[in-house]
Design an enzyme around this catalytic site. Structure first.
Site: not given
Length: 169
Positions: A15, A75, A147
């Site tokens: 991420d 992502e 996160d």
């Protein structure tokens, strides 16, 4: 890096962010997923922009060297109303794409909406819902930051979709 003889397959989820990049590693065998590790890479906010990107790249590289994943999933960037912020996030994402690619890993990309839908069941899920589902799906992960939960959600999405894509092919 890839080890075709090793079961289960290890997946690194990322991420990306310029302030914090979450990462999570899963071991996947069939439909069974096991948490291996997770963490956050946090560059010094006072460092020069290029040095912060280098810190992210080197941090992801260290995670790859330590946990030896077979595949990676990142992502995609969401569009922010602030174009400058979106552009900077894109740079962080580039580091997250290049580090595993340089290590010879297959790198997949997933939209935020798809990750949320795959893990929670709705593309409009919030951070708390993602964290709740990560705790349910990966109880050995313990308490995770947002996160890390997002990174583990990306890895779960990849684990599920890579199996589905093989069945279609």
């Amino acid at each position: 890096m890839m080890n075709a003889n090793r079961l289960p397959t290890r997946i690194l989820g990322l991420d990306p962010g310029l302030r914090r990049t979450g990462w999570g590693v899963l071991a996947v065998e069939g439909s069974r997923m096991t948490h291996i590790a997770h963490g956050v890479i946090t560059p010094d906010e006072k460092a020069e922009f290029a040095d912060r990107l280098l810190h992210l790249f080197e941090g992801i590289t260290a995670v790859i060297e330590q946990h030896r994943p077979d595949e990676a999933a990142v992502e995609e960037v969401f569009l922010n109303t602030n174009a400058q912020s979106t552009l900077k996030l894109g740079h962080a994402r580039a580091a997250a794409l290049i580090a595993p690619a340089r290590a010879g890993l297959l790198v997949a990309e997933y939209s935020t909406r798809l990750v949320k839908k795959a893990v929670v069941g709705t593309g409009a899920a919030d951070k708390a819902q993602i964290g709740f589902m990560i705790a349910r799906l990966l109880p050995t992960a313990g308490k995770t930051t947002a996160d890390c939960a997002d990174a583990l959600a990306v890895a779960i999405t990849h684990a599920n979709l890579r199996v589905a894509n093989r069945r279609v092919a």
